[in-house]
Scaffold this active site. Sequence first.
Site, mmCIF file in Angstrom:
data_model
loop_
_atom_site.group_PDB
_atom_site.id
_atom_site.type_symbol
_atom_site.label_atom_id
_atom_site.label_comp_id
_atom_site.label_asym_id
_atom_site.label_seq_id
_atom_site.Cartn_x
_atom_site.Cartn_y
_atom_site.Cartn_z
ATOM 1 C CE LYS A 118 -4.134 -2.061 1.908
ATOM 2 N NZ LYS A 118 -5.149 -2.133 2.939
ATOM 3 C CE LYS A 160 -6.082 2.176 5.695
ATOM 4 N NZ LYS A 160 -6.481 2.506 4.317
ATOM 5 C CD GLU A 202 -4.871 5.767 4.644
ATOM 6 O OE1 GLU A 202 -4.052 5.696 3.698
ATOM 7 O OE2 GLU A 202 -6.007 5.279 4.583
ATOM 8 C CE LYS A 203 -7.626 14.517 9.435
ATOM 9 N NZ LYS A 203 -7.273 14.598 10.869
ATOM 10 C CD GLU A 290 -6.991 -2.296 -0.786
ATOM 11 O OE1 GLU A 290 -5.890 -2.881 -0.766
ATOM 12 O OE2 GLU A 290 -8.043 -2.825 -0.389
ATOM 13 N NE ARG A 294 -8.593 -9.218 -4.228
ATOM 14 C CZ ARG A 294 -9.705 -8.758 -3.699
ATOM 15 N NH1 ARG A 294 -10.860 -8.985 -4.292
ATOM 16 N NH2 ARG A 294 -9.709 -8.035 -2.597
#
Length: 454
Positions: A118, A160, A202-203, A290, A294
Amino acid sequence: MSDFKKVLIANRGEIARRIIRTCRRLSIPTVAVYSDADRDALFVREADEAVAIGPALVKKSYLDMENIIRAAKETGADAIHPGYGFLAENSAFAERCVAEGITFIGPSASVIRLMGDKIEARRQMKAAGVAIVPGVDGALSSVEEAIQAAQEIGYPVMLKASAGGGGIGMQVVSSDDELEKAFASTAQRAGSYFGDDTLFLEKFIAAPRHIEVQIAADQHGNVVHLWERECSVQRRNQKIIEEAPSPFLDESRREALCQAAVRGARSIGYTNVGTMEFIVDEQGQFYFLEMNTRIQVEHPVTEEIAGVDLVEWQLRIAEGRPLQREALPSAPQGHAIECRVYAEDPRTFMPSPGKIETLRLPDGVRLEFAVTEGDQVTPFYDPMIGKIIAHGANRPEAIRKMKEALGRCVVSGIKHNIPLLVNVMDHPDFQAGAYTTKFVETVLKDCGQGEMRT
Ligand code: ADP
Ligand code: ADP
Ligand code: MG
């Protein structure tokens, strides 16, 4: 007709059945692979051939590359469809297929690697001019660094795992103290789930929507979008209901979002079908979250409004054929809603394995189910047992069809989330299209402490 002689499906459950269905229509023979726990499953019976690949434990079956490659060689399969989950976003597996002369039905190994990280994906999208959630540019090497970054960005922030997926490996934190506590536990969880404990932050966007864009790209440089899916009805950061189009977007925002997705996919030389996920704040500003490299669980809602078979598109692209832009309508056709049916407690979301004593499913809607009456839901895999997809001329009609369909389902022997799905369909905020990723909490609160109304 197809260039592929035989396709092996490296997956299980409803998506394995879904892939078999398209292969059959295209006259491509299929090979299922299965664990001991899935010996009697529908997808095993429906494939032309089936190969046992090991015990129930995923590491020893559905994640065991060697056994799967061996099954492909033994049966003469010249292509592998990975479905979603398991090895679908494993770049080493894609590489291994290529090395064995087997076509991996998906993007290149290098693109999978890039987007599976990510942090790297954020960097790429930023360079391509796609807005990303404000946050750090690289990996966090210490708690101190994390605290400093969080203070600069402003709390709350979301910690994350760079390798995360399926709603696992993320934590909202609102203070230095909380961050200090969450850092080690999130890293540890990421390490054990994904074999990689790299974190970033991240925020945290308050009351956001999750809106994603389906894209498709061939090996000749053509990239198209197939509009968006609204996926804000979630529990544990995982989707349970999806719809297309999003009730939140007007024409100009839709166009801007879809074009950003195409630009992002083009910038990395993406091929095959894929999804660019965005988070949208209350002002309607969207940020890249993200990319999933697939087929997505919720691909049917796009198929319904675009009138295409995305699994067929995956196969055609993998064969090297050019995209058929002319197959797409000029605008989305009507409205589609998907409900994921889980074997779980509708209130606590705890999985509920066991024997499905009764399973009566409605007609008039599209059904994508993994199981039939008498089947066992085992504790080894994702508890999703199937999906119901309703398509209408407009949103109210799709909601009405879904409500009717849910009302006609009879499931017994296991706990299931149909009562929650019904409560969502009945909720005025859902009917108004006015909901965010916090919505399921509201629904649970609104139906009180008693038994959930069905
Ligand atoms: P989608 O993004 O297609 O909506 P989900 O997040 O619901 O997909 O996940 C699809 C399936 O893949 C689920 O079975 C989920 O448990 C599994 N999954 C997704 N990402 C991962 C991952 N990184 N590791 C293991 N399983 C995953
Ligand atoms: P995964 O790889 O597990 O699918 P995502 O990054 O796609 O992880 O996020 C999953 C969900 O978590 C999103 O759909 C959203 O509900 C929530 N989420 C993720 N990032 C943020 C954020 N920065 N702010 C608020 N919610 C977020
Ligand atoms: Mg996601």
